[in-house]
Design an enzyme around this catalytic site. Structure first.
Site, PDB file in Angstrom:
ATOM      1  N   SER A  43      37.850  49.506  43.560  1.00 36.36           N
ATOM      2  CA  SER A  43      37.673  48.269  44.304  1.00 36.36           C
ATOM      3  C   SER A  43      38.784  47.275  43.982  1.00 36.36           C
ATOM      4  O   SER A  43      39.958  47.562  44.184  1.00 36.36           O
ATOM      5  CB  SER A  43      36.282  47.698  44.004  1.00 36.36           C
ATOM      6  OG  SER A  43      35.899  46.763  44.977  1.00 36.36           O
ATOM      7  N   ASP A 188      33.267  51.485  48.617  1.00 34.10           N
ATOM      8  CA  ASP A 188      33.668  50.962  47.310  1.00 34.10           C
ATOM      9  C   ASP A 188      33.528  51.974  46.166  1.00 34.10           C
ATOM     10  O   ASP A 188      32.461  52.542  45.934  1.00 34.10           O
ATOM     11  CB  ASP A 188      32.775  49.745  47.014  1.00 34.10           C
ATOM     12  CG  ASP A 188      33.317  48.872  45.915  1.00 34.10           C
ATOM     13  OD1 ASP A 188      33.558  49.384  44.818  1.00 34.10           O
ATOM     14  OD2 ASP A 188      33.492  47.662  46.159  1.00 34.10           O
TER      15      ASP A 188
END
Length: 314
Positions: A43, A188
């Site tokens: 991320s 993510d």
């Protein structure tokens, strides 16, 4: 007999805006002369790590991030609206009404659409940080982590377009649409690897320095709504999954950024400073780790086993 110095791998964790602390960590490591051989991120950690792998300069990295936060592209993305809606503390009646409307608008989008942020907008944001290059052409070995929603397995981006890998790794579920690649729907990387210690180890790192910028579990949190309960359960799950992986690192740095909301990019300078502070406070340990010497496997009865891998390579 002279033994080679160990190869140090750096694992940069997820955390939204708190990922700006990684910039400070990289600045301090660079000033201390600590050489990084492998780099991976999830991320926000992937975005910062990729930008550093491209430039190789922490000062350039900081300059680009600070300039980006003042651009129209960032302002139009609506990140500040999310921060104001879910973290700001309204005082006057008009402020409370404004905050309620923003929350209602965002929650309506979450319920009715696949994402709050349009894919094209997020792609433009990614393009602000890194050029259109291939991961395998970067001067510093780098990998980005994602999560395939179809199989429930982690996805490691070790080759291919860098921007696409960062889109997937930073695609917060509900905020950004998943990346579609074949049968995979990738979001993510922090869903599974909040701090990608094991992937860095598998890249060939002898020692792994992990950077965790997630907040700790807050025992004083209020659970007045179903949303509060839902997010609390997710926090607890991710916390213990993260702690399990952090035990595999040789040293864990935890900049003191837990009080900052994941969407508060206005605190960028503070987070960069806190990242530097954490390295300087632990500098003796960091240097000891980086100066270790690698012992050849033939001193032992058999070669050390490779680290366990359970992910899809993209």
């Amino acid at each position: 007999m002279a033994f080679e110095r160990v190869k140090l791998g750096l694992a940069l964790g997820a955390g939204g805006a708190r990922g700006l602390a990684h910039v400070g960590v990289l600045k301090a490591l660079e000033r201390a002369g600590v050489r990084i051989s492998f780099l991976a991120g999830s991320s926000a950690g992937a975005v910062v790590g990729a930008a550093y792998a491209v430039s190789g300069s922490a000062a350039e990295l900081e300059r680009r991030f600070m300039e980006f936060l003042s651009t129209d592209a960032f302002k139009q993305a609506g990140v500040s609206v999310m921060h104001q809606a879910f973290q700001a503390k309204p005082v006057t009646l008009s402020e409370r009404l404004n905050t309620w409307l923003k929350k209602a608008f965002i929650q309506a989008k979450i319920v009715s659409q696949a994402a709050v942020l349009e894919a094209e907008v997020f792609e433009r944001l990614i393009a602000q940080f890194v050029p259109d290059v291939l991961i395998e052409d970067l001067p510093l070995p780098f990998q980005a982590l994602g999560t395939d929603l179809n199989t429930g397995r982690a996805v490691v981006f070790k080759r291919g377009p860098l921007r696409e890998a960062l889109y997937a790794s930073a695609a917060i579920p509900g905020v950004v649409r998943p990346l579609a690649r074949g049968d995979m729907r990738i979001v993510d990387g922090g869903v599974i690897h909040m701090v990608p210690v094991l992937p860095v180890r598998h890249m060939g790192a002898d020692v792994v320095l992990a950077v965790d910028v997630e907040k700790f579990i807050d025992p004083g949190q209020d659970f007045s709504s179903a949303f509060d309960l839902f997010f609390r359960v997710e926090d607890v799950q991710s916390h213990y999954l993260k702690e399990t992986e952090l035990r595999q690192a040789d040293l864990v740095l935890q900049p003191k950024v837990g009080h900052i909301h994941w969407s508060d990019f206005g605190a960028a300078s503070e987070m960069i400073r806190l990242g530097q502070d954490e390295v300087y406070e632990r500098l003796d340990q960091v240097r000891t780790l980086a100066r270790r010497r690698r012992l050849p496997w033939w001193l032992f009865s058999s070669p050390p086993p490779p680290p366990v891998r359970d992910w899809i390579e993209a």
